[in-house]
Design an enzyme around this catalytic site. Structure first.
Site, PDB file in Angstrom:
ATOM      1  N   GLY A 240       0.820  -1.215   0.000  1.00 26.15           N
ATOM      2  CA  GLY A 240       0.000   0.000   0.000  1.00 26.15           C
ATOM      3  C   GLY A 240       0.854   1.265   0.000  1.00 26.15           C
ATOM      4  O   GLY A 240       2.087   1.202  -0.095  1.00 26.15           O
ATOM      5  N   TYR A 241       0.180   2.371   0.114  1.00 30.03           N
ATOM      6  CA  TYR A 241       0.851   3.683  -0.017  1.00 30.03           C
ATOM      7  C   TYR A 241       1.926   3.896   1.067  1.00 30.03           C
ATOM      8  O   TYR A 241       3.112   4.000   0.762  1.00 30.03           O
ATOM      9  CB  TYR A 241      -0.228   4.774   0.028  1.00 30.03           C
ATOM     10  CG  TYR A 241       0.270   6.195   0.047  1.00 30.03           C
ATOM     11  CD1 TYR A 241       1.299   6.618  -0.784  1.00 30.03           C
ATOM     12  CD2 TYR A 241      -0.327   7.131   0.896  1.00 30.03           C
ATOM     13  CE1 TYR A 241       1.724   7.942  -0.771  1.00 30.03           C
ATOM     14  CE2 TYR A 241       0.089   8.457   0.913  1.00 30.03           C
ATOM     15  CZ  TYR A 241       1.121   8.849   0.087  1.00 30.03           C
ATOM     16  OH  TYR A 241       1.535  10.155   0.114  1.00 30.03           O
TER      17      TYR A 241
ATOM     18  N   SER B  81      -4.232   7.254  13.756  1.00 27.07           N
ATOM     19  CA  SER B  81      -4.535   8.452  12.977  1.00 27.07           C
ATOM     20  C   SER B  81      -4.900   9.612  13.894  1.00 27.07           C
ATOM     21  O   SER B  81      -5.438   9.408  14.990  1.00 27.07           O
ATOM     22  CB  SER B  81      -5.717   8.127  12.066  1.00 27.07           C
ATOM     23  OG  SER B  81      -6.295   9.291  11.560  1.00 27.07           O
TER      24      SER B  81
ATOM     25  N   TYR C 189     -14.640   3.942  10.393  1.00 25.98           N
ATOM     26  CA  TYR C 189     -13.188   3.902  10.176  1.00 25.98           C
ATOM     27  C   TYR C 189     -12.453   4.493  11.386  1.00 25.98           C
ATOM     28  O   TYR C 189     -11.546   3.877  11.951  1.00 25.98           O
ATOM     29  CB  TYR C 189     -12.810   4.690   8.908  1.00 25.98           C
ATOM     30  CG  TYR C 189     -11.372   5.105   8.886  1.00 25.98           C
ATOM     31  CD1 TYR C 189     -10.379   4.194   8.577  1.00 25.98           C
ATOM     32  CD2 TYR C 189     -10.993   6.407   9.237  1.00 25.98           C
ATOM     33  CE1 TYR C 189      -9.042   4.562   8.613  1.00 25.98           C
ATOM     34  CE2 TYR C 189      -9.669   6.783   9.269  1.00 25.98           C
ATOM     35  CZ  TYR C 189      -8.695   5.855   8.956  1.00 25.98           C
ATOM     36  OH  TYR C 189      -7.379   6.225   9.011  1.00 25.98           O
TER      37      TYR C 189
ATOM     38  N   LYS D  33      -9.837   2.803  14.595  1.00 31.83           N
ATOM     39  CA  LYS D  33      -8.522   3.253  15.087  1.00 31.83           C
ATOM     40  C   LYS D  33      -8.558   3.392  16.611  1.00 31.83           C
ATOM     41  O   LYS D  33      -7.620   2.992  17.305  1.00 31.83           O
ATOM     42  CB  LYS D  33      -8.123   4.575  14.420  1.00 31.83           C
ATOM     43  CG  LYS D  33      -7.868   4.469  12.934  1.00 31.83           C
ATOM     44  CD  LYS D  33      -6.702   3.533  12.617  1.00 31.83           C
ATOM     45  CE  LYS D  33      -6.554   3.262  11.136  1.00 31.83           C
ATOM     46  NZ  LYS D  33      -5.613   2.175  10.830  1.00 31.83           N
TER      47      LYS D  33
END
Ligand code: UFG
Length: 345
Positions: free
Chosen positions: A13-14, A128, A153, A157
């Site tokens: 992934g990124y 995050s 989402y 986290k």
């Protein structure tokens, strides 16, 4: 000197791919597990072109406990895990909450459960700044209050941080470093790897670079009536390579017992808030390329302003995000141009 073997989940992934590059360049040997749900195999070629080393790769889903067990058997001696494997689209998580809870939480619990028996000492977890919600005070420190999550989402986290805390409190013989990322942007300076969103980008920078390339007609700026100097929202945009480097330091800290704490939390940001309009301006100045844009209404659920106090990461981890915004914008553009050369975008 060859250092320990590290398992990177979500490593194609990124952020994962940039971290694999930094780990390999620091001498670690890397095994990637990724289900390629939001990335592809070509990323391995990019990593190999930059580092000269092709990381070991297992195509599997981290929610699949049997696949993880096989991985630990096939690749013995894994000392640390960096867990990037997660679904990350805020809007999609509102539509598909079960997918988000299942992917993000089962992945983490599977890893935590398998670590002790397989001799894995520590796990770095991708959290995050979303845990801070709309902060009462900026910049936010690691002690700033955790706000109610505004999306499934974001909730994954928060819950993940609690799961790690509870597992370590239960006496599990493992350590963890939780990294709270602000807004990762840009690409590797070689333009060999970068962000490659599926479909229409939801995040600002991929939308911006695709607009600059002419793939999208116009960038919509979501709101100019916020309580900020120019009315657009403020974020802490952090260069993805700077971010990746923090993971190497976090792994070293856990594996070399540089701290007595079994669990540590760090904000990873620049300490600098940048508005959407300032970012567009920085991109245009850095690249000389214009970004057609228009002001539209606010996007539901957006935070008005959030930026990091990165003092703890600076002082304790010995890490600084020192790329300039202009260099970061140039790297994002070089990556977009590379995608065009390769006929991908
Ligand atoms: N924006 C636009 N136009 C766009 C896209 C974004 O104006 O087309 C604005 C947004 O309103 C926001 C800023 O650009 O002000 C950044 O938006 P992003 O979608 O790029 O990023 P967010 O800050 O909304 O979200 C990111 C990650 C999440 C993470 C969150 C933490 O995508 O995974 O940061 O705050 F949870």
């Amino acid at each position: 000197m060859k250092k320990d073997r590290i398992l990177v989940t979500g490593g194609t992934g990124y952020i994962g791919s940039h971290t694999v590059v930094e780990l390999q360049q620091a001498g670690y040997s890397v095994v990637i597990i990724d289900n390629l749900s939001n990335s592809n195999r070509d990323v391995l070629d990019g990593i190999e072109r930059i580092t000269g080393i092709r990381p070991d790769f297992v195509e599997a889903d981290c929610t699949d406990m049997d696949a993880l067990k096989r991985l630990f058997a096939d690749y013995p001696g894994i000392k640390g895990i960096i867990n990037f494997a997660a679904s990350k689209a805020v809007g999609e998580s509102v539509q598909k909450p079960i997918l988000y809870y299942r992917n993000n939480l089962n992945t983490l619990m599977n890893l935590l459960e398998l670590m002790p028996d397989n001799g894995v000492k520590g796990i770095v977890f991708s959290s995050s700044c979303t845990v801070y919600g709309e902060p009462d005070v900026n910049p936010v420190t690691e002690q700033s209050p955790i706000k109610n999550a505004t999306s499934p989402y974001g909730n994954t986290k928060q819950i993940s941080e609690e799961i790690i805390t509870d597992v370590i409190a239960s006496g599990a013989p493992i350590k963890s470093v939780i990294l709270r990322y602000f807004n990762p942007v840009g690409a590797h300076p070689t333009a060999e790897i970068g962000e490659l969103p599926n479909g229409v980008p939801q995040n600002l920078i991929p939308y911006l670079t695709q607009t600059a390339m002419g793939i999208r007609k116009e960038l919509s700026v979501f709101g100019n009536d916020y309580n900020t100097p120019d009315g657009s929202c403020i974020r802490d945009y952090i260069n993805v390579v700077d971010l990746a480097k923090a993971h190497v330091l976090a792994v070293e800290r856990m594996l070399e017992d540089k701290s007595d704490d079994k669990i540590e939390i760090f904000n990873l940001g620049t300490g600098r808030g940048t508005s959407v309009l300032e970012l567009i301006n920085a991109f245009e100045t850095a690249t000389g390329v214009k970004v057609p844009h228009k002001i539209v209404g606010r996007r539901e659920g957006d935070i008005e302003k959030v930026w990091a106090n990165p003092d703890k990461a600076n002082n304790v981890l010995g890490w600084v995000a020192d790329s300039t915004l202009e260099d970061t914008m140039r790297s994002a553009w070089a990556w977009q141009c590379r995608l065009r050369e390769r006929g991908i975008m």
